[in-house]
Design an enzyme around this catalytic site. Sequence first.
Site, PDB file in Angstrom:
ATOM      1  CG  HIS A  60      35.875-130.656-105.960  1.00 53.03           C
ATOM      2  ND1 HIS A  60      35.602-129.458-105.355  1.00 53.03           N
ATOM      3  CD2 HIS A  60      36.692-131.329-105.100  1.00 53.03           C
ATOM      4  CE1 HIS A  60      36.220-129.398-104.179  1.00 53.03           C
ATOM      5  NE2 HIS A  60      36.885-130.523-104.006  1.00 53.03           N
ATOM      6  CG  HIS A  72      41.242-127.670-103.043  1.00 49.33           C
ATOM      7  ND1 HIS A  72      41.258-128.508-104.124  1.00 49.33           N
ATOM      8  CD2 HIS A  72      40.336-128.211-102.181  1.00 49.33           C
ATOM      9  CE1 HIS A  72      40.400-129.511-103.944  1.00 49.33           C
ATOM     10  NE2 HIS A  72      39.835-129.357-102.755  1.00 49.33           N
ATOM     11  CB  CYS A 107      36.147-133.883 -95.259  1.00 45.84           C
ATOM     12  SG  CYS A 107      36.687-135.599 -95.200  1.00 45.84           S
ATOM     13  CG  HIS A 132      37.109-127.704 -99.045  1.00 48.10           C
ATOM     14  ND1 HIS A 132      35.960-128.465 -99.129  1.00 48.10           N
ATOM     15  CD2 HIS A 132      38.019-128.306 -99.845  1.00 48.10           C
ATOM     16  CE1 HIS A 132      36.169-129.480 -99.959  1.00 48.10           C
ATOM     17  NE2 HIS A 132      37.408-129.408-100.402  1.00 48.10           N
ATOM     18  CD  GLU A 183      30.664-132.946 -93.546  1.00 49.90           C
ATOM     19  OE1 GLU A 183      30.652-134.186 -93.446  1.00 49.90           O
ATOM     20  OE2 GLU A 183      31.589-132.302 -94.076  1.00 49.90           O
ATOM     21  CE1 TYR A 219      42.177-135.702-100.197  1.00 45.65           C
ATOM     22  CE2 TYR A 219      43.460-135.502 -98.177  1.00 45.65           C
ATOM     23  CZ  TYR A 219      42.315-135.236 -98.901  1.00 45.65           C
ATOM     24  OH  TYR A 219      41.316-134.480 -98.334  1.00 45.65           O
ATOM     25  CD  GLU A 243      38.553-133.864-103.064  1.00 47.91           C
ATOM     26  OE1 GLU A 243      38.990-132.743-103.456  1.00 47.91           O
ATOM     27  OE2 GLU A 243      37.386-134.043-102.707  1.00 47.91           O
ATOM     28  CD  GLU A 275      40.195-132.051-100.484  1.00 48.20           C
ATOM     29  OE1 GLU A 275      39.117-131.510-100.760  1.00 48.20           O
ATOM     30  OE2 GLU A 275      40.331-132.879 -99.553  1.00 48.20           O
ATOM     31  CD1 TRP A 326      39.387-138.512 -96.932  1.00 42.59           C
ATOM     32  CD2 TRP A 326      38.920-138.672 -99.103  1.00 42.59           C
ATOM     33  NE1 TRP A 326      38.023-138.442 -97.063  1.00 42.59           N
ATOM     34  CE2 TRP A 326      37.707-138.525 -98.375  1.00 42.59           C
ATOM     35  CE3 TRP A 326      38.878-138.776-100.495  1.00 42.59           C
ATOM     36  CZ2 TRP A 326      36.473-138.492 -99.018  1.00 42.59           C
ATOM     37  CZ3 TRP A 326      37.642-138.745-101.121  1.00 42.59           C
ATOM     38  CH2 TRP A 326      36.455-138.613-100.382  1.00 42.59           C
TER      39      TRP A 326
END
Length: 210
Positions: free
Chosen positions: A40, A47, A82, A84, A102, A119, A129, A131, A176
């Site tokens: 990032h 990604h 969020c 990945h 989280e 986005y 960002e 993604e 986002w």
Amino acid sequence: MPSAPPAPRRSAVSQSADELIVLLDEDWNSVGSAPKDQSHHQETPLHLAFTAYAFDEERHFLLTRRALTKSTWPGVWTNSFCGHPLPGESLERAVRRRLTAELGTTAERMDPVLGSVRYRAVMDNGIVENEVGPAVRVCLAQPPDPSPEEIDALRWIPWERVLWEIDNGKTTLSPWSLLTIERLRSLGPDPWAWPVASAHNLPPPLRCPA
């Protein structure tokens, strides 16, 4: 966004320095992987990701404020959590892993309601960002116990109130989240009535993970 009481605190969850993200081409096919903590920057590659929207039975939505120590959008109010997906990881496993990391809880139910949201957003300091991934509706099995590494505060708010605050300029959310919420709005007023997205609408790496 009106002020919120501090989020409950628990021991910080350490993140693996070599956690990998899935790199994508413009057709959203996997073209390899890269370390998350090195990816990032001003030229962040496209990604794979996901965004999660947690609701209770009364259609209250869980907003969270990103920790002030986050490298991207610190202190900004955003969706519930969020993540990945790791290379070869299913969407369900990725959501459960990040939910535990989280918010310190598990999911009673989860459904992708948008197969893919693309986005690209740029911070004031130039960090990007970049993604694409599904939006997932989640019902928590227990109350959240957030990690201070990830979340500074949280707020349960009626879904209708979220939309009103956006429409009337009363809230500032992550870019986002604003984009995704506008698409979720089109699915209807009741989050629990939103249809489940077909697996065929997910980015290719999430359709048939190893």
